[in-house]
Enzyme design. Sequence first.
Site, mmCIF file in Angstrom:
data_model
loop_
_atom_site.group_PDB
_atom_site.id
_atom_site.type_symbol
_atom_site.label_atom_id
_atom_site.label_comp_id
_atom_site.label_asym_id
_atom_site.label_seq_id
_atom_site.Cartn_x
_atom_site.Cartn_y
_atom_site.Cartn_z
ATOM 1 N N LEU A 126 45.568 49.738 24.353
ATOM 2 C CA LEU A 126 44.706 48.560 24.223
ATOM 3 C C LEU A 126 45.497 47.269 24.454
ATOM 4 C CD1 LEU A 126 42.545 49.694 21.163
ATOM 5 C CD2 LEU A 126 41.978 49.853 23.589
ATOM 6 N N ASP A 173 45.864 43.071 32.233
ATOM 7 C CA ASP A 173 45.972 42.997 30.773
ATOM 8 C C ASP A 173 46.256 41.575 30.315
ATOM 9 O OD1 ASP A 173 45.721 45.677 31.078
ATOM 10 O OD2 ASP A 173 47.793 46.157 30.567
HETATM 11 C C1 GLA Z 1 48.089 49.240 32.476
HETATM 12 C C2 GLA Z 1 48.659 48.064 33.278
HETATM 13 C C3 GLA Z 1 47.553 47.301 33.996
HETATM 14 C C4 GLA Z 1 46.637 48.231 34.782
HETATM 15 C C5 GLA Z 1 46.204 49.413 33.924
HETATM 16 C C6 GLA Z 1 45.435 50.443 34.707
HETATM 17 O O1 GLA Z 1 47.313 48.780 31.417
HETATM 18 O O2 GLA Z 1 49.361 47.187 32.439
HETATM 19 O O3 GLA Z 1 48.125 46.319 34.833
HETATM 20 O O4 GLA Z 1 47.235 48.642 35.975
HETATM 21 O O5 GLA Z 1 47.314 50.067 33.310
HETATM 22 O O6 GLA Z 1 44.241 49.903 35.151
#
Ligand code: GLA
Length: 353
Positions: A126, A173
Amino acid sequence: MSETAKATARSAFVAHFGRDPQGIAFAPGRVNLIGDHVDYQDGLVLPMPVREGTAVARRARDDGQVRVLAKDMGAEDAFAVAAPDKPSQPDWRSYVRGMVALMAEEDVGIGADLVIAGDLPRGSGLSSSASLCVALGRALLAASEQEMVITRLARIAQRVEHDYAGVACGIMDQMAVAACEPGHALLLDCRDLSHRSVALPKGWHVSVHDSGVTRQLVDGAYNERRSTCETVAEKLGVASLRDAELSMLDNADLSEREHKRARHVISEIARVQKAADVLEAGDIERFGGLLQASHASLRDNFEVSLPAIDAVVEELSEQIGPQGGARMTGAGFGGSIVAVSDKSLSEGMPVFP
Ligand code: GLA
Protein backbone atom coordinates in the site's frame (compact mmCIF):
# COMPACT_ATOMS: atom_id res chain seq x y z
CA MET A 1 -6.40 11.23 7.32
CA SER A 2 -5.10 9.02 10.04
CA GLU A 3 -5.60 10.60 13.44
CA THR A 4 -3.98 7.55 15.07
CA ALA A 5 -0.64 8.01 13.32
CA LYS A 6 -0.67 11.76 14.01
CA ALA A 7 -1.48 11.33 17.72
CA THR A 8 1.26 8.69 18.06
CA ALA A 9 3.82 10.93 16.34
CA ARG A 10 2.89 13.85 18.59
CA SER A 11 3.10 12.00 21.90
CA ALA A 12 6.29 10.16 20.89
CA PHE A 13 7.86 13.52 19.93
CA VAL A 14 7.11 14.99 23.36
CA ALA A 15 8.41 11.87 25.13
CA HIS A 16 11.59 11.72 23.00
CA PHE A 17 12.58 15.36 22.54
CA GLY A 18 10.99 16.78 25.72
CA ARG A 19 8.98 19.51 23.95
CA ASP A 20 6.04 19.93 21.60
CA PRO A 21 6.51 19.52 17.86
CA GLN A 22 5.95 22.63 15.70
CA GLY A 23 3.63 20.67 13.44
CA ILE A 24 2.74 17.26 12.01
CA ALA A 25 2.88 16.36 8.35
CA PHE A 26 0.91 13.44 6.96
CA ALA A 27 0.70 11.44 3.73
CA PRO A 28 -1.63 8.48 3.16
CA GLY A 29 -0.89 5.11 1.60
CA ARG A 30 -2.56 4.24 -1.70
CA VAL A 31 -4.44 1.40 -3.26
CA ASN A 32 -4.48 1.15 -7.03
CA LEU A 33 -7.96 0.45 -8.41
CA ILE A 34 -6.60 -0.45 -11.85
CA GLY A 35 -3.50 0.10 -14.00
CA ASP A 36 -0.60 -1.95 -12.65
CA HIS A 37 2.84 -2.23 -14.18
CA VAL A 38 2.08 0.51 -16.68
CA ASP A 39 3.38 3.66 -14.95
CA TYR A 40 6.97 3.06 -16.05
CA GLN A 41 5.70 2.72 -19.63
CA ASP A 42 4.02 6.14 -19.60
CA GLY A 43 0.60 4.58 -19.01
CA LEU A 44 -2.58 5.64 -17.22
CA VAL A 45 -3.31 4.59 -13.64
CA LEU A 46 -6.26 4.97 -11.26
CA PRO A 47 -5.15 4.86 -7.60
CA MET A 48 -6.96 6.18 -4.54
CA PRO A 49 -5.76 7.00 -1.01
CA VAL A 50 -6.36 4.71 1.97
CA ARG A 51 -7.11 6.26 5.37
CA GLU A 52 -3.92 4.92 6.94
CA GLY A 53 -0.57 6.54 6.31
CA THR A 54 2.57 8.09 7.77
CA ALA A 55 2.80 11.05 10.14
CA VAL A 56 5.99 13.04 10.75
CA ALA A 57 6.17 15.37 13.77
CA ARG A 58 8.84 18.04 13.40
CA ARG A 59 10.69 20.93 14.99
CA ALA A 60 13.30 22.92 13.06
CA ARG A 61 16.91 23.01 14.31
CA ASP A 62 19.38 25.74 13.47
CA ASP A 63 22.56 23.63 13.69
CA GLY A 64 22.18 21.71 10.40
CA GLN A 65 21.64 18.40 12.20
CA VAL A 66 18.79 15.90 11.75
CA ARG A 67 17.70 13.67 14.62
CA VAL A 68 14.99 11.19 13.87
CA LEU A 69 13.06 8.55 15.77
CA ALA A 70 11.13 5.87 13.87
CA LYS A 71 8.57 5.16 16.56
CA ASP A 72 7.23 1.91 15.07
CA MET A 73 10.72 0.43 14.73
CA GLY A 74 12.01 1.78 18.02
CA ALA A 75 15.07 2.95 16.05
CA GLU A 76 16.91 6.26 15.81
CA ASP A 77 19.24 8.02 13.40
CA ALA A 78 21.28 11.23 13.49
CA PHE A 79 23.26 12.91 10.71
CA ALA A 80 24.22 16.28 9.25
CA VAL A 81 22.01 17.72 6.47
CA ALA A 82 25.16 18.53 4.51
CA ALA A 83 26.53 14.97 4.49
CA PRO A 84 24.04 12.14 4.94
CA ASP A 85 25.83 8.90 3.89
CA LYS A 86 23.75 6.17 2.31
CA PRO A 87 23.26 3.25 4.73
CA SER A 88 25.17 0.18 3.44
CA GLN A 89 21.93 -1.88 3.27
CA PRO A 90 18.69 -0.10 2.28
CA ASP A 91 16.35 0.27 5.28
CA TRP A 92 14.05 2.99 6.68
CA ARG A 93 17.06 5.29 7.18
CA SER A 94 17.72 5.25 3.41
CA TYR A 95 14.38 7.00 2.86
CA VAL A 96 15.02 9.62 5.54
CA ARG A 97 18.58 10.35 4.48
CA GLY A 98 17.58 10.31 0.81
CA MET A 99 14.72 12.76 1.28
CA VAL A 100 16.86 15.11 3.40
CA ALA A 101 19.71 15.02 0.87
CA LEU A 102 17.56 15.50 -2.23
CA MET A 103 15.36 18.18 -0.66
CA ALA A 104 18.57 20.03 0.32
CA GLU A 105 19.60 19.93 -3.36
CA GLU A 106 16.34 21.78 -4.07
CA ASP A 107 17.21 24.45 -1.48
CA VAL A 108 15.06 22.87 1.22
CA GLY A 109 18.06 22.10 3.43
CA ILE A 110 17.14 22.41 7.06
CA GLY A 111 18.06 20.66 10.29
CA ALA A 112 15.16 19.16 12.23
CA ASP A 113 14.06 16.89 15.04
CA LEU A 114 11.65 14.36 13.55
CA VAL A 115 9.44 11.54 14.79
CA ILE A 116 7.88 9.13 12.29
CA ALA A 117 4.79 7.05 13.09
CA GLY A 118 2.60 5.12 10.68
CA ASP A 119 -0.38 2.81 10.67
CA LEU A 120 -0.11 1.21 7.23
CA PRO A 121 0.17 -2.55 7.47
CA ARG A 122 3.78 -3.48 6.56
CA GLY A 123 4.59 -5.42 3.39
CA SER A 124 1.01 -4.96 2.22
CA GLY A 125 1.84 -3.17 -1.03
CA LEU A 126 0.00 0.00 0.00
CA SER A 127 2.99 2.28 -0.72
CA SER A 128 4.30 2.77 2.79
CA SER A 129 7.66 3.99 1.46
CA ALA A 130 6.10 6.60 -0.87
CA SER A 131 3.90 7.68 2.04
CA LEU A 132 6.99 8.03 4.26
CA CYS A 133 8.92 10.03 1.65
CA VAL A 134 6.08 12.44 0.88
CA ALA A 135 5.30 12.97 4.59
CA LEU A 136 9.00 13.66 5.22
CA GLY A 137 9.12 16.08 2.29
CA ARG A 138 6.09 17.92 3.66
CA ALA A 139 7.66 18.08 7.13
CA LEU A 140 10.91 19.53 5.73
CA LEU A 141 8.97 22.06 3.63
CA ALA A 142 6.96 23.17 6.67
CA ALA A 143 10.10 23.37 8.83
CA SER A 144 11.74 25.67 6.28
CA GLU A 145 8.50 27.57 5.56
CA GLN A 146 8.56 26.72 1.87
CA GLU A 147 6.14 25.24 -0.64
CA MET A 148 6.68 22.98 -3.63
CA VAL A 149 4.45 21.83 -6.47
CA ILE A 150 3.16 18.28 -6.06
CA THR A 151 4.86 16.92 -9.17
CA ARG A 152 8.29 18.10 -8.03
CA LEU A 153 7.86 16.58 -4.58
CA ALA A 154 6.71 13.30 -6.17
CA ARG A 155 9.75 13.23 -8.49
CA ILE A 156 12.11 13.73 -5.53
CA ALA A 157 10.41 10.89 -3.62
CA GLN A 158 10.74 8.67 -6.72
CA ARG A 159 14.47 9.49 -7.00
CA VAL A 160 14.92 8.38 -3.41
CA GLU A 161 13.48 4.95 -4.33
CA HIS A 162 15.82 4.73 -7.32
CA ASP A 163 19.01 6.09 -5.77
CA TYR A 164 18.69 5.14 -2.10
CA ALA A 165 16.50 2.00 -2.08
CA GLY A 166 17.50 0.43 -5.42
CA VAL A 167 13.96 0.05 -6.79
CA ALA A 168 13.46 1.34 -10.36
CA CYS A 169 9.81 2.20 -9.62
CA GLY A 170 7.49 4.34 -11.73
CA ILE A 171 5.80 7.52 -10.51
CA MET A 172 2.32 6.23 -9.62
CA ASP A 173 2.82 5.75 -5.87
CA GLN A 174 4.47 9.09 -5.19
CA MET A 175 1.92 11.02 -7.26
CA ALA A 176 -0.98 9.09 -5.71
CA VAL A 177 0.23 9.73 -2.19
CA ALA A 178 0.90 13.41 -2.89
CA ALA A 179 -2.16 14.27 -4.99
CA CYS A 180 -5.04 11.88 -4.14
CA GLU A 181 -8.13 13.30 -2.43
CA PRO A 182 -10.06 11.19 0.09
CA GLY A 183 -13.00 9.38 -1.48
CA HIS A 184 -11.69 10.07 -4.98
CA ALA A 185 -9.69 8.07 -7.47
CA LEU A 186 -6.88 9.89 -9.27
CA LEU A 187 -6.75 9.42 -13.02
CA LEU A 188 -3.05 10.01 -13.63
CA ASP A 189 -1.29 10.14 -16.97
CA CYS A 190 2.24 8.98 -16.13
CA ARG A 191 3.63 10.43 -19.37
CA ASP A 192 3.11 14.09 -18.44
CA LEU A 193 1.79 13.76 -14.85
CA SER A 194 -1.49 15.47 -15.76
CA HIS A 195 -4.20 14.23 -13.40
CA ARG A 196 -7.74 14.72 -12.26
CA SER A 197 -9.81 13.44 -9.34
CA VAL A 198 -12.86 11.28 -10.00
CA ALA A 199 -15.33 10.93 -7.11
CA LEU A 200 -16.42 7.44 -6.16
CA PRO A 201 -20.17 7.10 -6.68
CA LYS A 202 -22.46 6.68 -3.66
CA GLY A 203 -23.20 3.04 -2.97
CA TRP A 204 -19.77 1.82 -4.10
CA HIS A 205 -17.63 0.10 -1.49
CA VAL A 206 -13.85 -0.22 -1.84
CA SER A 207 -11.86 -2.45 0.49
CA VAL A 208 -8.35 -3.89 0.71
CA HIS A 209 -7.74 -7.55 1.54
CA ASP A 210 -4.55 -9.20 2.69
CA SER A 211 -3.19 -12.08 0.63
CA GLY A 212 -1.44 -13.44 3.71
CA VAL A 213 1.87 -13.30 1.82
CA THR A 214 4.30 -10.51 2.70
CA ARG A 215 5.91 -9.20 -0.47
CA GLN A 216 9.17 -11.01 -1.14
CA LEU A 217 11.94 -10.83 -3.75
CA VAL A 218 10.09 -7.95 -5.32
CA ASP A 219 12.95 -5.70 -6.32
CA GLY A 220 14.72 -8.10 -8.70
CA ALA A 221 11.53 -9.33 -10.35
CA TYR A 222 10.16 -5.78 -10.58
CA ASN A 223 13.29 -4.36 -12.20
CA GLU A 224 13.38 -7.34 -14.59
CA ARG A 225 9.76 -6.73 -15.70
CA ARG A 226 10.53 -3.08 -16.28
CA SER A 227 13.60 -3.78 -18.39
CA THR A 228 11.73 -6.36 -20.51
CA CYS A 229 9.12 -3.70 -21.32
CA GLU A 230 11.89 -1.28 -22.29
CA THR A 231 13.43 -3.90 -24.60
CA VAL A 232 10.08 -4.52 -26.31
CA ALA A 233 9.46 -0.78 -26.76
CA GLU A 234 12.88 -0.49 -28.38
CA LYS A 235 12.19 -3.45 -30.70
CA LEU A 236 8.87 -1.86 -31.71
CA GLY A 237 10.56 1.49 -32.32
CA VAL A 238 8.38 3.41 -29.85
CA ALA A 239 9.42 5.61 -26.92
CA SER A 240 7.30 3.51 -24.55
CA LEU A 241 4.53 0.91 -24.77
CA ARG A 242 2.01 3.75 -24.33
CA ASP A 243 2.62 4.39 -28.03
CA ALA A 244 2.21 0.74 -29.07
CA GLU A 245 -0.85 -1.18 -30.24
CA LEU A 246 -1.61 -4.86 -29.82
CA SER A 247 -1.48 -5.40 -33.59
CA MET A 248 2.18 -4.29 -33.63
CA LEU A 249 3.16 -7.29 -31.49
CA ASP A 250 2.36 -9.91 -34.12
CA ASN A 251 4.83 -8.61 -36.69
CA ALA A 252 7.67 -7.95 -34.26
CA ASP A 253 10.57 -10.24 -33.44
CA LEU A 254 9.60 -10.96 -29.82
CA SER A 255 10.06 -13.93 -27.54
CA GLU A 256 6.88 -15.43 -26.11
CA ARG A 257 7.70 -13.84 -22.75
CA GLU A 258 8.23 -10.39 -24.29
CA HIS A 259 4.97 -10.76 -26.21
CA LYS A 260 3.03 -11.57 -23.04
CA ARG A 261 4.55 -8.74 -21.01
CA ALA A 262 3.78 -6.17 -23.70
CA ARG A 263 0.26 -7.59 -24.20
CA HIS A 264 -0.42 -6.91 -20.55
CA VAL A 265 0.85 -3.32 -20.61
CA ILE A 266 -0.94 -2.30 -23.80
CA SER A 267 -4.26 -3.89 -22.81
CA GLU A 268 -4.05 -2.59 -19.22
CA ILE A 269 -3.62 1.03 -20.36
CA ALA A 270 -6.77 0.67 -22.49
CA ARG A 271 -8.63 -0.82 -19.50
CA VAL A 272 -7.72 2.15 -17.27
CA GLN A 273 -9.19 4.61 -19.77
CA LYS A 274 -12.41 2.56 -19.90
CA ALA A 275 -12.46 2.18 -16.11
CA ALA A 276 -12.27 5.97 -15.61
CA ASP A 277 -15.21 6.39 -18.01
CA VAL A 278 -17.40 3.74 -16.36
CA LEU A 279 -16.48 5.06 -12.91
CA GLU A 280 -17.76 8.46 -13.94
CA ALA A 281 -20.88 6.84 -15.37
CA GLY A 282 -21.36 4.89 -12.11
CA ASP A 283 -21.47 1.54 -13.93
CA ILE A 284 -20.17 -0.83 -11.24
CA GLU A 285 -20.84 -3.96 -13.27
CA ARG A 286 -18.56 -2.89 -16.13
CA PHE A 287 -16.01 -1.56 -13.65
CA GLY A 288 -15.96 -4.97 -11.96
CA GLY A 289 -15.46 -6.70 -15.31
CA LEU A 290 -12.41 -4.53 -16.00
CA LEU A 291 -10.96 -5.41 -12.58
CA GLN A 292 -11.34 -9.13 -13.33
CA ALA A 293 -9.71 -8.72 -16.76
CA SER A 294 -6.84 -6.75 -15.22
CA HIS A 295 -6.22 -9.50 -12.68
CA ALA A 296 -6.24 -12.21 -15.33
CA SER A 297 -3.69 -10.27 -17.38
CA LEU A 298 -1.38 -9.64 -14.40
CA ARG A 299 -1.62 -13.34 -13.53
CA ASP A 300 -1.26 -14.88 -17.00
CA ASN A 301 0.65 -12.32 -19.08
CA PHE A 302 2.70 -10.32 -16.61
CA GLU A 303 3.06 -13.26 -14.17
CA VAL A 304 3.27 -11.22 -10.97
CA SER A 305 0.42 -12.87 -9.04
CA LEU A 306 0.72 -15.86 -6.69
CA PRO A 307 -1.68 -18.78 -6.06
CA ALA A 308 -2.48 -17.31 -2.62
CA ILE A 309 -3.51 -14.01 -4.23
CA ASP A 310 -5.54 -15.74 -6.95
CA ALA A 311 -7.42 -17.70 -4.28
CA VAL A 312 -8.43 -14.53 -2.41
CA VAL A 313 -9.46 -12.83 -5.67
CA GLU A 314 -11.63 -15.82 -6.57
CA GLU A 315 -13.24 -15.98 -3.15
CA LEU A 316 -14.00 -12.25 -3.16
CA SER A 317 -15.34 -12.36 -6.71
CA GLU A 318 -17.80 -15.07 -5.73
CA GLN A 319 -18.89 -13.10 -2.70
CA ILE A 320 -19.31 -9.89 -4.74
CA GLY A 321 -21.13 -11.34 -7.75
CA PRO A 322 -21.61 -9.28 -10.92
CA GLN A 323 -21.91 -5.90 -9.16
CA GLY A 324 -18.16 -5.24 -8.77
CA GLY A 325 -14.95 -7.24 -8.79
CA ALA A 326 -11.54 -7.87 -7.25
CA ARG A 327 -7.92 -7.90 -8.37
CA MET A 328 -4.37 -7.89 -7.06
CA THR A 329 -3.11 -4.36 -6.58
CA GLY A 330 0.40 -2.89 -6.80
CA ALA A 331 3.59 -4.69 -7.77
CA GLY A 332 2.38 -8.21 -6.91
CA PHE A 333 4.30 -11.20 -5.45
CA GLY A 334 2.23 -10.86 -2.28
CA GLY A 335 0.66 -7.76 -0.83
CA SER A 336 -2.98 -6.83 -1.16
CA ILE A 337 -6.14 -7.38 -3.16
CA VAL A 338 -8.55 -4.54 -3.89
CA ALA A 339 -12.29 -5.19 -4.03
CA VAL A 340 -15.05 -2.94 -5.38
CA SER A 341 -18.60 -3.93 -4.55
CA ASP A 342 -22.14 -2.58 -4.24
CA LYS A 343 -22.20 -3.84 -0.65
CA SER A 344 -19.91 -3.64 2.35
CA LEU A 345 -17.88 -6.87 2.64
CA SER A 346 -17.53 -8.52 6.02
CA GLU A 347 -13.73 -8.79 5.92
CA GLY A 348 -10.91 -6.55 4.78
CA MET A 349 -9.82 -3.00 5.44
CA PRO A 350 -12.45 -0.45 4.36
CA VAL A 351 -11.13 2.29 2.05
CA PHE A 352 -14.40 3.87 0.95
CA PRO A 353 -16.91 5.03 2.12
C1 GLA B 1 5.03 -0.52 -7.38
C2 GLA B 1 5.80 0.66 -7.99
C3 GLA B 1 4.90 1.50 -8.89
C4 GLA B 1 4.14 0.64 -9.89
C5 GLA B 1 3.49 -0.55 -9.20
C6 GLA B 1 2.87 -1.52 -10.17
O1 GLA B 1 4.07 -0.06 -6.49
O2 GLA B 1 6.34 1.48 -6.98
O3 GLA B 1 5.67 2.49 -9.54
O4 GLA B 1 4.96 0.25 -10.95
O5 GLA B 1 4.42 -1.28 -8.39
O6 GLA B 1 1.82 -0.91 -10.83
